[in-house]
Design an enzyme around this catalytic site. Structure first.
Site, mmCIF file in Angstrom:
data_model
loop_
_atom_site.group_PDB
_atom_site.id
_atom_site.type_symbol
_atom_site.label_atom_id
_atom_site.label_comp_id
_atom_site.label_asym_id
_atom_site.label_seq_id
_atom_site.Cartn_x
_atom_site.Cartn_y
_atom_site.Cartn_z
ATOM 1 N N ILE A 96 0.374 1.365 -15.772
ATOM 2 C CA ILE A 96 -0.045 2.730 -15.529
ATOM 3 C C ILE A 96 -0.844 2.820 -14.218
ATOM 4 C CG2 ILE A 96 -0.192 3.395 -17.965
ATOM 5 C CD1 ILE A 96 -3.220 2.839 -17.865
ATOM 6 N N CYS A 147 -0.566 9.548 -8.110
ATOM 7 C CA CYS A 147 -1.855 9.355 -7.452
ATOM 8 C C CYS A 147 -2.822 10.463 -7.864
ATOM 9 C CB CYS A 147 -1.713 9.357 -5.940
ATOM 10 S SG CYS A 147 -3.307 9.147 -5.130
ATOM 11 N N ASN A 166 5.846 0.832 -1.911
ATOM 12 C CA ASN A 166 5.298 1.895 -2.746
ATOM 13 C C ASN A 166 5.307 3.193 -1.935
ATOM 14 O OD1 ASN A 166 2.972 3.662 -3.737
ATOM 15 N ND2 ASN A 166 3.149 2.185 -5.405
ATOM 16 N N THR A 218 -4.108 4.777 -12.240
ATOM 17 C CA THR A 218 -5.503 4.848 -12.683
ATOM 18 C C THR A 218 -5.768 6.066 -13.569
ATOM 19 O OG1 THR A 218 -5.999 6.023 -10.653
ATOM 20 C CG2 THR A 218 -6.430 3.659 -10.668
ATOM 21 N N LYS A 250 0.836 -1.204 0.000
ATOM 22 C CA LYS A 250 0.000 0.000 0.000
ATOM 23 C C LYS A 250 0.876 1.262 0.000
ATOM 24 C CE LYS A 250 -3.565 2.703 0.710
ATOM 25 N NZ LYS A 250 -4.337 3.099 -0.463
ATOM 26 N N LEU A 263 -4.722 7.857 -0.514
ATOM 27 C CA LEU A 263 -3.489 7.442 0.163
ATOM 28 C C LEU A 263 -3.639 7.243 1.668
ATOM 29 C CD1 LEU A 263 -0.814 9.615 -1.697
ATOM 30 C CD2 LEU A 263 -1.187 7.157 -1.924
ATOM 31 N N GLY A 290 -5.869 -2.988 -15.547
ATOM 32 C CA GLY A 290 -6.973 -3.822 -16.019
ATOM 33 C C GLY A 290 -6.665 -5.284 -16.263
#
Lengths: 245, 303
Positions: B192, B131, B100, B194, B45, B73, B245
């Protein structure tokens, strides 16, 4: 632990205005407490639909849900024999250990279902249970008889006064004085009113839009006096004393 | 026997499947479903210097073939991650993980990377400059080639671990940004993140997400991700961790053919907690079907 299994729809019937009762057959070993929920995959929809458990035994789960959108609309059309992919073991559920001898159970609309298994357990434990259920109107009322059959004292309220006491659950609760603990599930304004109008401690079950339903995505977080919690795993049941409105 | 193993900057993975950051928490929840040791690695996360609650709820909106999230976040902060989350994960997972890191300033990125550099469990640092759900940070670094290069350069000074920069698709020219990161010393690219999207509830006539917009992910974005990975692969010489995806073993093969050296699975984990497990189990079957002996050998094969 969590588990995904395939369940078969045994029955699916309309029991009140837009409200359906569905019985699913499949494993229930991962369900540990009343107030937990299951997360159902519905054909054609990306996310699962989290729905609270009304009652369960060794091999069946009963849920009661309201048609509120396209997903539940599809669910309502399912017939016996349909198969569903379901996650179980989700949510913390209610604790019955500290509730004293006279617990008060409060359900608002489709917040009523989780109260049923809880009521059953409490009565089996020899408690004197009072149930207050609030609905909008007479057509929305369900499970009054079912709770009575368990041996609970049942009060019904309707907002429009078409059945039972006119008003909200708090209009009944304010006159009840000898309960030892309370459990509530319903829309958030009701939960807030219950919080403000109860004179004992208790547990409240919350609803939130979820991504996963098992604690991974942080989609359903809330702040409590004991830090950030996820409604799906640290809830949906929160203790009265930890809630921040 | 087919060979599923791949390598990322010297880190050997048994297979290329990595749950994507933000869809797998710190792994604890998924260990309640299956033995997660089968995963190639895990991207943890997104972590910031201080604890963050994130955005108001609702944070989730369903879409056709995907979902929008606006978590913002939420995380317990870098110290908590190092002291509690990673040691807890070590109980269920015996391989290296990908940390991350996110930030709202250059200093914050550096601070977090310097701290995580000392964590043996971490094999790669994935730097999230993309983000879409936080203001004054996150994506602001990832939409400008100069800023992206500067973050990369500064982070390289504070860690010896491989740095993979996670890029946003919400830009005019992702190739330019990827190249800037490579030139600044990035060891790899993660892509990628979102796509910025939104949904409106026709009953309330208002956006579903409290923050109005959020990051769109899920199978619907797969072709966009594939296209961008294909383009960036042509332009850079560093490895790409592909994501966007991915929902099946066939998607993994496609993404590797486009140029990904490893593949992250994101939204699928939320719909089906066994998604990564099922993909890993199905990979050998699909490889047989498409006559692939070794996954390593198909990386960039579509070019």
């Amino acid at each position: 632990m969590y588990k995904r299994d395939c369940y078969e729809v045994k029955s699916n019937k309309n029991i009140a205005n837009l409200v359906y009762e569905m019985v699913l057959e499949g494993p229930t070993t991962y369900i540990t407490a009343p107030g937990q929920f299951i997360n159902i995959e519905i054909d054609g929809f990306y996310l699962r639909r989290p729905i609270s458990i009304c009652e369960y035994d060794e091999n069946t789960i009963k849920i009661i849900y309201k048609v509120v959108g396209e997903g539940t609309e599809v669910l309502a059309k399912l017939e016996s024999g349909a198969k569903l992919d379901v996650l179980t073991g989700l949510g913390n559920g209610f604790k019955t250990i500290k509730c004293g001898e006279k617990p008060l159970l409060i359900g608002g609309g489709v917040g009523t279902p989780p109260m049923y298994q809880l009521c059953k357990n409490l009565i089996n434990e020899g408690k004197e249970v009072t149930v207050v259920l609030g609905f909008n109107s007479k057509n929305d009322v369900f499970y009054e008889e079912e709770f009575k059959k368990l041996g609970a004292k049942v009060y019904i309220t309707t907002a429009d006064g078409s059945y039972g006491t006119k008003g909200f659950v708090t209009d009944v609760i304010k006159d009840l004085n000898d309960y030892t603990y309370f459990y509530a599930c319903g829309p958030e304004p009701m939960l807030k009113a219950v919080y403000d109008n109860t004179n004992t401690t208790g547990e409240l079950s919350f609803e939130e839009r979820m991504g996963c339903g098992f604690g991974a995505c942080m989609g359903c977080s809330c702040k409590t006096k004991y830090g950030n919690k996820r409604i799906c795993v640290d809830g949906p049941v929160l203790k009265k004393e930890e809630i921040i409105w | 026997m087919v060979d599923l193993s791949v390598e990322l900057s010297g880190l050997k993975l048994d297979n290329p499947i990595i749950p994507a950051s933000g869809t797998f928490g710190f792994g604890h929840e998924f260990a309640k479903f299956y033995d997660i040791n089968m995963l190639g690695s895990i991207s943890l996360k997104g972590t910031t210097q201080e604890e963050r609650f994130g955005n108001p709820t609702p944070r989730i909106a369903e879409c056709t073939a995907g979902l929008i999230n606006s978590v913002g976040l939420q995380n317990p902060g870098i110290d908590n991650v190092i002291k509690y989350q990673i040691p807890e994960l070590e109980k269920y997972y015996n391989k290296k993980v990908i940390a991350n890191i996110s930030g709202f300033s250059l200093d914050e990125y550096k601070y977090c990377c310097e701290k995580i550099d000392k964590c043996d469990k971490v094999g790669i640092i994935e730097v999230n400059i993309s983000c879409p759900n936080v203001h004054n940070g996150g994506m602001a670094f990832g939409t400008d080639a100069k800023n992206a290069a500067e973050v990369t350069k500064e982070i390289k000074k504070v860690t010896t671990k491989p740095i993979y920069i996670k890029l946003t698709p919400n830009v005019t020219n992702i190739v330019e940004i990827a190249k800037a990161c490579e030139d600044a010393g990035a060891d790899g690219i993660s892509m990628i993140n979102t796509l910025l999207g939104m949904r409106i509830n026709p009953k309330t006539k208002k956006p579903i997400i409290a923050n109005k917009m959020g990051g769109f992910s899920g199978p619907a974005i797969f072709p966009v991700a594939l296209r961008m990975i294909y383009q960036v692969y042509e332009a850079v010489n560093i490895p790409i961790i592909g994501m966007g995806g991915v929902a099946s073993a066939k998607d993994v093969i496609e993404m590797m053919l486009a140029g990904a050296s490893a593949v992250q699975v994101g939204a699928s984990n939320l719909k089906n907690p066994y998604a990564c497990k099922e993909i890993i189990e199905d990979l050998p079957v699909q490889m047989e079907k498409y006559n692939i002996k070794s996954l390593k050998e198909i990386i960039g094969g579509a070019h």
